[in-house]
Design an enzyme around this catalytic site. Structure first.
Site, PDB file in Angstrom:
ATOM      1  N   ARG A 260       0.820  -1.217   0.000  1.00  0.00           N
ATOM      2  CA  ARG A 260       0.000   0.000   0.000  1.00  0.00           C
ATOM      3  C   ARG A 260       0.853   1.265   0.000  1.00  0.00           C
ATOM      4  O   ARG A 260       0.495   2.264   0.616  1.00  0.00           O
ATOM      5  CB  ARG A 260      -0.975   0.006   1.190  1.00  0.00           C
ATOM      6  CG  ARG A 260      -1.921  -1.167   1.240  1.00  0.00           C
ATOM      7  CD  ARG A 260      -2.864  -1.211   0.029  1.00  0.00           C
ATOM      8  NE  ARG A 260      -3.641  -2.435   0.052  1.00  0.00           N
ATOM      9  CZ  ARG A 260      -3.253  -3.566  -0.521  1.00  0.00           C
ATOM     10  NH1 ARG A 260      -2.122  -3.635  -1.180  1.00  0.00           N
ATOM     11  NH2 ARG A 260      -4.003  -4.654  -0.453  1.00  0.00           N
TER      12      ARG A 260
ATOM     13  N   SER B 101     -11.285  -0.239   2.872  1.00  0.00           N
ATOM     14  CA  SER B 101     -10.531  -0.542   4.092  1.00  0.00           C
ATOM     15  C   SER B 101      -9.935   0.752   4.651  1.00  0.00           C
ATOM     16  O   SER B 101      -9.122   1.396   3.995  1.00  0.00           O
ATOM     17  CB  SER B 101      -9.414  -1.539   3.791  1.00  0.00           C
ATOM     18  OG  SER B 101      -9.955  -2.760   3.326  1.00  0.00           O
TER      19      SER B 101
ATOM     20  N   GLU C  55      -5.471   4.085   5.906  1.00  0.00           N
ATOM     21  CA  GLU C  55      -5.152   3.879   4.498  1.00  0.00           C
ATOM     22  C   GLU C  55      -5.528   5.090   3.643  1.00  0.00           C
ATOM     23  O   GLU C  55      -4.764   5.485   2.768  1.00  0.00           O
ATOM     24  CB  GLU C  55      -5.842   2.613   3.978  1.00  0.00           C
ATOM     25  CG  GLU C  55      -5.435   2.238   2.573  1.00  0.00           C
ATOM     26  CD  GLU C  55      -5.881   0.840   2.182  1.00  0.00           C
ATOM     27  OE1 GLU C  55      -6.230   0.642   1.008  1.00  0.00           O
ATOM     28  OE2 GLU C  55      -5.891  -0.059   3.040  1.00  0.00           O
TER      29      GLU C  55
END
Length: 351
Positions: free
Chosen positions: A160, A239, A343
């Site tokens: 990520r 998420s 995130e």
């Protein structure tokens, strides 16, 4: 190029949250994108780049600068190479690749947002990450004042994360090139255990491309991870927290905390994450810390379908969302000694 003043930003995000931008510029060509960036840089105006808005948390006060909405279009298939303009809708691009018989991104179906955002976050789900198929990223380098082409290696992809996320003020993505696979109508090897189970195959096997995509879409929909304007359970950024990656010593301490809290027979999720490192599940941590599906009584709550999704139930403010996120972070830290990391990109706010 379209220009609006004091323009609402909330409708441009999947959270439907955030105050207005001082200026909103919508660019439909690469040249317009570059012109807007140069104008902001030359005048010293803060710049916020907006694609599909699926990974943004914008403060209630909005953005005191220029918000640049990238609305470029273009899909160029050349053999197994697929080039996408940054403004292309990602889920549509995945569907087109599957229809063309090209494998490699089919398990990334249903992810909201734009193609240009995928290398920034190194978007991944259900056993695939875009870093495995991106060959080049064409971007405007604000520091050099020119368009550059970055190879996969140049992008410095990790979980990520990427060079673009590490240095967010430098690059504006214009186009992304993917090198996909012609596997005679079959998917890439299925890597994710849940997907393999639902498909009825062993991990590593291939299935028809369309079947892989449809299965992932059903799995995502069941977790509220496919955007639906009528379903507040999907008014989220997907998420909200990344899965923690721990060193061996950290993991041993975490494991001890789990047994102390939940009993000797309980083992936390653990997946290989490189030499001497393990990844555990943020969703598991949140649930076991007491923040179960549907948690909350206000306008911002945890999704009733997935503990990793924080949602706007309608009428929420960004501060409502952040209050919930901070409560979850504090509770997980107290329970297990792990600090969750958001995130989505925060604009004008922080946890």
């Amino acid at each position: 190029m379209h220009l609006l003043h004091d323009a609402p930003l909330a409708p441009l995000t999947t959270f439907r949250l955030g105050g207005p931008a001082m200026r909103l510029v919508t660019a439909e060509t690469d040249a317009e994108v570059i012109d807007a960036v140069r104008e902001a840089d030359d005048s010293g105006t803060p710049l916020l780049v907006v694609g599909g808005g699926s990974n943004l948390v914008i403060g209630d006060k909005g953005f005191e600068g220029t918000a640049l909405r990238i609305a470029t279009r273009g899909v160029e298939p050349r053999g197994t190479t697929l080039e996408l303009a940054a403004g292309e809708v990602w889920s549509d691009a995945v569907a087109r690749s599957v229809a063309a018989g090209l494998a490699g991104i089919e398990c990334l179906a249903g992810i909201p947002g734009s193609a240009g955002a995928t290398p920034i976050q190194n978007v991944g789900a259900y056993g695939q990450e875009v870093s495995a198929t991106i060959s080049e990223v064409i971007a405007y380098d604000r520091r050099a004042g020119e368009t550059v082409t970055l190879s996969n290696e140049d992008c410095a992809f990790s979980y990520r994360h990427s060079r673009f996320k590490a240095d967010p003020e430098r690059y504006v993505v214009l186009r992304v090139r993917f090198e996909l696979e012609d596997a005679d109508g079959l998917s890439a090897p299925i890597r994710y255990a849940e997907t393999a189970r639902v498909l009825g195959v062993e991990p590593g096997e291939r299935v028809p491309l369309a079947r892989a995509r449809e299965t992932v879409l059903k799995l995502r929909a069941g977790k509220g991870m496919v955007l639906d304007a009528e379903d507040h359970d999907t008014w989220s950024a997907g998420s909200f927290f990344t899965n923690p990656i721990l060193g061996e010593e950290q993991f041993a301490e975490f494991r001890a905390r789990v047994r102390e809290r939940l009993g000797d027979g309980v083992e936390p999720p653990a997946y290989p994450a490189g030499e001497g490192r393990r990844k555990t599940s943020a969703a598991w941590l949140i649930d076991k810390a007491g923040y179960t599906k549907g948690y909350g009584t206000g306008p911002a709550r945890i999704s009733t379908k997935h503990t990793l999704a924080l949602t706007n139930r309608g009428g929420a403010t960004t501060e409502d969302l952040l209050a919930l996120a901070r409560e979850v972070v504090a509770g997980v830290r107290e329970a297990f000694g792990i600090t969750l990391v958001n995130e989505p990109v925060m604009v004008g706010v922080s946890l």
